[in-house]
Structure formats: C-alpha cells, structure tokens
Write a protein that holds these residues in place. Structure first.
Motif, short mmCIF file in Angstrom:
data_model
loop_
_atom_site.label_atom_id
_atom_site.label_comp_id
_atom_site.label_asym_id
_atom_site.label_seq_id
_atom_site.Cartn_x
_atom_site.Cartn_y
_atom_site.Cartn_z
N LYS A 1 0.81 -1.22 0.00
CA LYS A 1 0.00 0.00 0.00
C LYS A 1 0.85 1.27 0.00
N TYR A 2 1.94 1.28 0.74
CA TYR A 2 2.64 2.54 1.00
C TYR A 2 4.01 2.67 0.34
N PHE A 3 4.58 1.59 -0.17
CA PHE A 3 5.92 1.69 -0.74
C PHE A 3 5.96 1.58 -2.26
N LYS A 4 4.83 1.44 -2.88
CA LYS A 4 4.83 1.15 -4.32
C LYS A 4 5.37 2.31 -5.17
N ASP A 5 5.26 3.55 -4.68
CA ASP A 5 5.62 4.70 -5.52
C ASP A 5 6.98 5.30 -5.22
N VAL A 6 7.71 4.75 -4.25
CA VAL A 6 9.05 5.30 -3.95
C VAL A 6 10.11 4.50 -4.69
N SER A 7 11.30 5.11 -4.82
CA SER A 7 12.40 4.46 -5.54
C SER A 7 13.38 3.75 -4.61
N SER A 8 13.52 4.26 -3.39
CA SER A 8 14.46 3.69 -2.42
C SER A 8 13.78 3.57 -1.06
N TYR B 1 9.74 -5.86 -4.54
CA TYR B 1 10.16 -4.73 -5.37
C TYR B 1 11.63 -4.91 -5.81
N PRO B 2 11.92 -5.82 -6.71
CA PRO B 2 13.32 -6.10 -7.08
C PRO B 2 14.04 -4.92 -7.71
N ASP B 3 13.30 -3.95 -8.24
CA ASP B 3 13.94 -2.81 -8.91
C ASP B 3 14.21 -1.63 -7.98
N LYS B 4 13.68 -1.67 -6.76
CA LYS B 4 13.92 -0.57 -5.83
C LYS B 4 15.26 -0.75 -5.12
N LYS B 5 15.90 0.37 -4.78
CA LYS B 5 17.11 0.33 -3.98
C LYS B 5 16.73 0.19 -2.51
N LEU B 6 17.34 -0.78 -1.83
CA LEU B 6 17.03 -1.05 -0.44
C LEU B 6 18.29 -0.88 0.41
N TYR B 7 18.09 -0.28 1.59
CA TYR B 7 19.20 -0.04 2.52
C TYR B 7 18.76 -0.49 3.91
N LYS C 1 16.84 10.42 -3.65
CA LYS C 1 15.58 11.10 -3.95
C LYS C 1 14.44 10.09 -4.01
N ASN C 2 13.23 10.57 -3.69
CA ASN C 2 12.03 9.74 -3.71
C ASN C 2 12.19 8.49 -2.85
N SER C 3 12.59 8.72 -1.59
CA SER C 3 12.88 7.61 -0.70
C SER C 3 11.85 7.50 0.42
N ALA C 4 11.83 6.34 1.06
CA ALA C 4 10.97 6.07 2.21
C ALA C 4 11.83 5.60 3.37
N ILE C 5 11.36 5.88 4.58
CA ILE C 5 12.01 5.41 5.81
C ILE C 5 11.06 4.47 6.54
N TYR C 6 11.64 3.39 7.08
CA TYR C 6 10.84 2.36 7.75
C TYR C 6 11.54 1.94 9.03
N THR C 7 10.78 1.80 10.12
CA THR C 7 11.30 1.20 11.35
C THR C 7 10.29 0.17 11.85
N ARG D 1 16.23 15.51 5.92
CA ARG D 1 16.44 14.78 4.67
C ARG D 1 15.19 14.62 3.83
N GLN D 2 14.03 14.97 4.38
CA GLN D 2 12.80 15.10 3.60
C GLN D 2 12.44 13.86 2.76
N PRO D 3 12.33 12.69 3.40
CA PRO D 3 11.84 11.53 2.64
C PRO D 3 10.39 11.72 2.22
N GLU D 4 9.96 10.94 1.25
CA GLU D 4 8.58 11.04 0.77
C GLU D 4 7.59 10.53 1.80
N ILE D 5 8.01 9.49 2.56
CA ILE D 5 7.08 8.89 3.53
C ILE D 5 7.89 8.18 4.60
#
Length: 308
Positions: free
Chosen positions: A131-138, A157-163, A204-210, A231-235
C-alpha cells in the motif's frame, strides 16, 4: 474454535475488507488462523503470569550492555544463515516466539498454529508494503536487525534500492551477506539512531521504515527525528509499541502499559509527531493500533507520516 477472517484482518489494519489485496487474501486463506479465546481460570492464570513477568523482568532497554546483547544476537542469526546454506528462515528474529498466548482484539487467545504471531505479521507486512511503498524508488530501514523485512521488500520490489542499517556490525554484515547470496539490490551500513551520522544522505524519492527499533531508544528520539526532517523523505512508516494508545482503565491494556514502562520502551513518540504536525513541520497520514500482539504487549501499531 474461532478463526481470524479477512474481515478481521481488515478491521485490524483499518481498511475496508473489499480493499484487501488478492495476494493478502490468498495468504490468509492458506494459513491456519484458528484460535480459542482464553477464559475463566485460564485467563486468570495468564494475567498472573504477566504480573509475575513484570515483577521479575530484569531487562532495561537502552542500557549500555544492550549493545553487546544485540551484537551477539544478530551474530547468532548470521552464523545460522551461513551454516544453513543461506536459509532465509534463519532470519526470523528470536523475539517473535512460537507457541505463546497472543493478544487479539482485547483478549488472550490460544492459536492452533504455533507460528500465529509471525504469520499474522506476514499478512500485515504484505499489506502495508504494497500500500505505502509502491511509488518510492528507495527504502531505508533503520534498526533492521536480521534484515528479514528487507528480504520481503526485495522479493516484492526487485527494482527498488534497499538499505538496511543498525548500530551493531553483525546486523550490517548479515544484510550484506543476504544481498550477496541472493543478488538483491540491497546494502547494509552502520548507523546509530541516538547519534545520527550527518554525512548520511538519502536518495531522492525515498521512504524510511522502522519496526521495533524506535522502542529501543528509551525515549531518546529527537536526534533521529531531526535527522529525518532534514532529509525530507517522501514517507515514513514506523511500526512500534505505542503506550499512548492503551486505555489505563482497562485491565488488559493496563498490563501492557505496566510491561512497557518496566522495560523502559520508548514513550512520547506519537505525541512528538503530533507536536510537529501542529507546527506544520510534518503531516500525519495515519495512525492505527492493530489490537494484536504478543503475550505482554502490542508492538505493531503503525504511524505513517511525511515531512512538509
């Protein structure tokens, strides 16, 4: 015998049941979510056991010795992952325990499935990630532990960058070992949420998750919050125990409050988000208590927000 239905999951997540994705429905239908509500003398015994645990528990969150405990804990997962030939089942955190009483919709329940807590979380994780990560790039997970959430993101999401970051090296090494073994678009790095590295930038166009990492800060959340705001993440999505959503006048909730306070888990995070929203610094998109958790507390409340 009762069963957690698609409608029950939707109620827990705070979404209309007809909006539940098909892959969530398929997962629910193939897993055993049967259970019995604990009542009478058995419930009294459960309450007594919780009270005894609260009285005798020695763990103090955010104490200096906890760093060594986490280093050794994730090292055990790392060694198990290697010894089992890169078996992803070795990544399941040990704090998700099988064969225990579960908190569900204000009751203690006995599931017939020993992995009920993990499987319920798997459904929730699938729903919230889709629901919430489909539109971000990282996507950046802070306090990622074994990386078991990042594995699911990599599959989805195999094409997204994950950290994935953590404050102990065994976690970082495990995440990078996973990435190497499975060719995931994933990188691990060291990061202390209490003392954020100002040299770290976000794509750019990143999300943060905990997930259960803010709870470990012992309420010292401001440095990490300021790191995010700059750092202004998207979500931002936080899955954390949230003491402010319990009802102190309800016995079932009060036991969770007592356990939360005894351990010293973070409190004040949701009020701080509301304070930042009142200052027009962030926008809170949704806060939802799942009314689901382990025997002692509910660690799956989600808070979704973004900086302005």
């Amino acid at each position: 015998m009762l069963k957690v239905t698609i409608e029950d999951f939707a109620r827990s997540f705070g979404t209309p049941s007809d909006n539940m994705p098909e892959d969530c429905r398929e997962l629910i239908n193939k897993i055993d979510f049967n259970y019995e509500i604990v009542t009478g003398d058995e419930r009294d015994q459960a309450v007594l056991n919780v009270l005894k645990k609260i009285e005798t528990d020695k763990q103090v969150i955010a104490s200096p010795e906890r760093q060594d405990a986490w280093e050794k804990g994730w090292e055990e997962n790392l060694n198990s992952f290697i010894e089992k030939g890169n078996d992803l089942s070795a990544l399941i955190p040990k704090f998700i325990r099988p064969n225990q009483l579960i908190r569900l919709f204000g009751n203690y329940i006995k599931p017939s499935n020993p992995l009920f807590e993990l499987d319920f979380f798997r459904v929730f994780r699938l729903w919230i990630f889709k629901k919430y990560f489909k539109d971000v790039s990282s996507i950046y997970e802070f306090g990622c532990g074994t990386g078991f959430n990042l594995v699911e993101l990599a599959k989805m999401y195999p094409d997204k960058k994950l950290y994935g970051s953590d404050f102990v090296s065994s976690s970082r090494d495990l995440v990078n070992k996973i990435a190497e073994a499975y060719k995931f678009n994933l990188k691990g790095f060291l990061f202390d949420m209490l003392k954020p590295d100002e040299n770290i930038t976000l794509d750019k166009n990143s999300a943060i998750y905990t997930f259960g990492s803010l709870e470990q800060l012992g309420g010292k959340i401001e440095a990490f919050l300021q790191f995010i705001l700059k750092r202004q993440p998207e979500i931002c999505i936080n899955l954390e125990p949230t003491i402010e959503l319990y009802d102190e006048n309800n016995l079932f909730d009060y036991l969770a409050i007592k356990f939360h306070r005894k351990r010293g888990y973070t409190k004040g995070y949701l009020p701080r988000l509301k304070d930042l929203e009142s200052q027009c610094k962030i926008e809170i998109l949704k806060v939802k208590r799942l009314y689901f958790g382990s025997t002692f507390m509910e660690g799956f409340t989600y808070m979704i927000w973004r900086p302005k």
